[in-house]
Design an enzyme around this catalytic site. Structure first.
Site, short mmCIF file in Angstrom:
data_model
loop_
_atom_site.label_atom_id
_atom_site.label_comp_id
_atom_site.label_asym_id
_atom_site.label_seq_id
_atom_site.Cartn_x
_atom_site.Cartn_y
_atom_site.Cartn_z
N TYR A 7 -18.21 -1.30 22.81
CA TYR A 7 -16.77 -2.37 22.70
C TYR A 7 -17.31 -3.74 22.89
O TYR A 7 -18.06 -4.40 23.51
CB TYR A 7 -16.10 -2.06 24.15
CG TYR A 7 -14.93 -2.67 23.94
CD1 TYR A 7 -13.63 -2.37 23.46
CD2 TYR A 7 -14.91 -4.07 24.82
CE1 TYR A 7 -12.51 -3.15 23.45
CE2 TYR A 7 -13.65 -4.75 24.81
CZ TYR A 7 -12.53 -4.30 24.15
OH TYR A 7 -11.39 -5.08 24.18
N GLU B 20 12.24 -6.80 -4.59
CA GLU B 20 11.30 -7.89 -4.45
C GLU B 20 10.46 -7.98 -3.17
O GLU B 20 9.27 -8.31 -3.07
CB GLU B 20 12.12 -9.26 -4.67
CG GLU B 20 12.69 -9.38 -6.19
CD GLU B 20 13.67 -10.47 -6.02
OE1 GLU B 20 14.90 -10.14 -5.94
OE2 GLU B 20 13.28 -11.92 -6.29
N SER C 28 24.15 -14.30 -5.03
CA SER C 28 23.49 -15.83 -5.01
C SER C 28 24.53 -16.66 -4.33
O SER C 28 26.06 -16.44 -4.63
CB SER C 28 23.31 -16.33 -6.39
OG SER C 28 23.37 -17.71 -6.19
N THR D 194 3.29 0.56 -22.99
CA THR D 194 1.68 0.07 -22.63
C THR D 194 1.86 -1.13 -22.90
O THR D 194 2.44 -1.81 -23.80
CB THR D 194 0.76 0.94 -23.46
OG1 THR D 194 0.95 0.59 -24.83
CG2 THR D 194 0.91 2.49 -23.36
N HIS D 195 1.00 -2.18 -22.02
CA HIS D 195 1.10 -3.70 -22.11
C HIS D 195 2.32 -4.18 -22.03
O HIS D 195 2.74 -4.96 -22.74
CB HIS D 195 0.36 -3.97 -23.66
CG HIS D 195 -0.99 -3.18 -23.94
ND1 HIS D 195 -2.21 -4.00 -23.51
CD2 HIS D 195 -1.07 -2.06 -24.54
CE1 HIS D 195 -2.88 -2.91 -24.13
NE2 HIS D 195 -2.52 -1.82 -24.77
N LYS E 156 25.80 -13.36 -9.77
CA LYS E 156 24.56 -12.88 -9.81
C LYS E 156 24.44 -11.72 -8.86
O LYS E 156 24.97 -11.57 -8.07
CB LYS E 156 23.54 -14.01 -9.03
CG LYS E 156 23.17 -15.01 -9.94
CD LYS E 156 21.74 -14.56 -10.80
CE LYS E 156 20.63 -15.13 -9.76
NZ LYS E 156 19.37 -14.98 -10.70
N ASN F 21 -12.04 0.68 28.19
CA ASN F 21 -12.49 0.87 26.69
C ASN F 21 -11.98 2.11 26.04
O ASN F 21 -11.75 2.33 24.96
CB ASN F 21 -14.16 0.66 26.66
CG ASN F 21 -14.57 -0.83 27.14
OD1 ASN F 21 -13.57 -1.50 27.31
ND2 ASN F 21 -15.76 -1.04 27.45
N SER G 228 -3.46 -9.71 26.15
CA SER G 228 -2.82 -8.90 25.05
C SER G 228 -1.47 -8.28 25.42
O SER G 228 -1.02 -7.65 24.54
CB SER G 228 -4.07 -7.84 24.48
OG SER G 228 -4.10 -6.85 25.51
N1 ARG Z 1 -6.86 -5.45 26.08
C1 ARG Z 1 -8.28 -4.78 25.90
C2 ARG Z 1 -8.08 -4.58 24.10
O1 ARG Z 1 -7.09 -4.51 23.64
C3 ARG Z 1 -8.32 -3.55 26.39
C4 ARG Z 1 -9.69 -3.41 26.73
C5 ARG Z 1 -10.57 -4.28 27.59
N2 ARG Z 1 -11.72 -3.92 27.90
C6 ARG Z 1 -12.58 -4.64 28.55
N3 ARG Z 1 -13.71 -4.39 28.67
N4 ARG Z 1 -12.29 -5.83 28.53
O2 ARG Z 1 -9.10 -4.16 23.58
#
Ligand code: ARG
Length: 463
Positions: free
Chosen positions: A322, A295, A282, A160-161, A288, A115, A28
């Site tokens: 977790y 938007e 544009s 309205t509408h 334009k 965790n 991650s």
């Molecule tokens: N990278 C993990 C997450 O974003 C961190 C926690 C990982 N914990 C574990 N027990 N593998 O959730």
């Protein structure tokens, strides 16, 4: 199978390193490096606590805390080498800390787990975003109040509408969005207050046998208290869902306003002129001027609400505590937060810069028999007619004006009397749009005096 060695952080029981695909799906660090500052703040609070209660020596605590600052400055300075093999921000920071300070780094993870660490980091990150949203909302509300105050008595058609209904004031229309964004603001504050409990010290899921002081770390990180159940603390992502929920509702409000700006800035309406700073041209049609910012704001609710639904689907059905699924919480929240803040800032800029075209607004305000209700109300008030009958008489007069190709105030008294003999000249007083809006003095109504009072109330509230 790669011939890499096992992970240095958790690989004690592993004979081999992960497959490249395993590493790709598992890591991650590509996105959670955005939480580096929060991770280091959490670790510094944890280390200080470990030292204070004597779980590690005060010396080691100081060394760790100093080392973490060095790591932070490397990250902020862009010299830090992020490693996919080290999976996430938590292990990247800790591994680098070991290189910087040596052996004491290994004591940092006492009495905690990734965790509770990731839950803490993410909460701190989301909390900052709640604060950013609060600032963005306050700035936008301020811009809307300025528009409302300037145009408290400018008449425009109310719909309205999307059909002409009754005349309203520009200020009243702006204040409608102040109310919506004011509710968003209160949702932001509610959710921020509710989420402000520290997961740190919940450890993996069950708490820890070390005599940690969770109040101390909670306080150091600006939390109101430690979360009371360790299983819940590591598996709760309500704060992120609430953030996305609040963001979705707010983005929906911004989308509605953006849609109005797109309509209003068209050649057919000409209610507002958006500034060049918030428009584009544009490449083929030289005439334009496109309301692109509006938007794009109109569209942002799609991805923000998508993130809300997405995270809800990630969380549904997860057993306590977790699960790695929860690593999928971040990217969507990051993206939604970035886009929410951008939409708020762009809307604020547009609102500050835009010019309401008073003449077009006033001209449109009287069109479409917009004072027909005023006429019916007059018949009730002055002639004592039941409203249903007044409605019917007015309908006949509207049909007559339509047939003649004129507006209601252009009918003559004898036209009026041909439909109902008791109508007098006084009726013409209520057929003008300015009189119409001035008369709507009921609380929360469109009368300029009411609009000014509401704008004042909000100024007072936001002081
Ligand atoms: N990278 C993990 C997450 O974003 C961190 C926690 C990982 N914990 C574990 N027990 N593998 O959730």
């Amino acid at each position: 199978m790669t011939d890499k060695t096992a992970n240095t952080m958790w690989g004690g029981r592993f004979a081999a390193g992960p497959d490249a695909i395993m590493e790709a799906i598992n890591a991650s660090i590509g996105f959670d490096q955005r939480m580096a500052a929060q991770d280091i703040a959490g670790s510094r609070a944890h280390a200080a606590m470990l030292g204070a209660v004597g779980i590690i020596s005060p010396n080691d605590a100081d060394t760790i805390r100093e080392g973490l600052l060095t790591v932070l400055s490397e990250i902020e300075g862009g010299t830090f080498q992020f490693s996919t093999a080290l999976e996430d921000i938590h292990m990247n920071v800790e591994a680098r800390l070991k290189e910087v300070i040596g052996e004491p780094a290994g004591r940092l993870h006492t009495g905690r787990s990734r965790n509770d660490q990731v839950a803490t980091d993410f909460k701190l990150w989301v909390r900052d975003q709640f604060d950013a949203a609060e600032s963005g909302l306050l700035a936008l509300i301020d811009a809307l109040l300025a528009q409302a105050e300037a145009g408290a008595d400018w008449v425009m058609p109310g719909f309205t509408h999307l059909q002409t209904a009754q005349p309203v004031t520009w200020g009243h229309h702006m204040m409608a969005y102040v109310e919506m964004l004011g509710r968003d603001l209160s949702r932001v504050r509610d959710a921020r207050a509710r989420m402000n409990e520290s997961p740190l010290g919940a450890a993996a899921l069950a708490g820890t046998s070390f005599p940690i002081d969770r109040d101390m770390t909670a306080q150091a990180l600006g939390f109101d208290r430690p979360a009371a159940n360790s299983l819940d603390a590591v598996s709760d992502r309500d704060f992120a869902l609430e953030f996305l929920g609040v963001a979705s509702i707010c983005a929906m409000h911004l989308s509605r306003f953006a849609e109005e700006l797109v309509i209003w800035s068209s050649a057919q309406f000409r209610f507002v002129t958006l500034s060049d700073r918030f428009s584009t041209g544009s490449s083929i049609m030289p005439q334009k001027k496109n309301p692109d910012a509006a938007e794009l704001i109109r569209a942002k609710v799609g991805r923000i609400m998508g993130a809300n639904v997405g995270l809800m689907m990630v969380m549904k059905g997860l057993p306590l505590a977790y699960s790695k699924d929860m690593q999928e919480d971040k990217e969507q929240v990051f993206d939604a937060a970035d886009n929410w803040m951008l939409a708020l800032a762009a809307m604020e800029g547009m609102v500050r810069d835009m010019t309401a075209n008073r003449e077009s607004l006033a001209a449109a305000a009287g069109a479409g028999f917009s004072t027909a209700t005023d006429l019916a109300d007059w018949l009730v008030r002055v002639l004592g007619m039941p409203f249903r009958d007044a409605h019917h008489v007015t309908g006949s007069l509207v049909a007559m004006a339509e047939a003649k190709g004129c507006d209601l105030p252009d009918l003559t008294l004898s036209d009026m009397q041909s439909v109902h003999g008791d109508i007098t000249n006084a009726v013409f007083d209520v057929l003008g749009v300015q009189n119409s809006v001035n008369s709507r003095m009921s609380y929360g109504g469109t009368a300029p005096a009411q609009v000014r009072a509401q704008a004042e109330r909000w100024r007072e509230l936001l002081k």
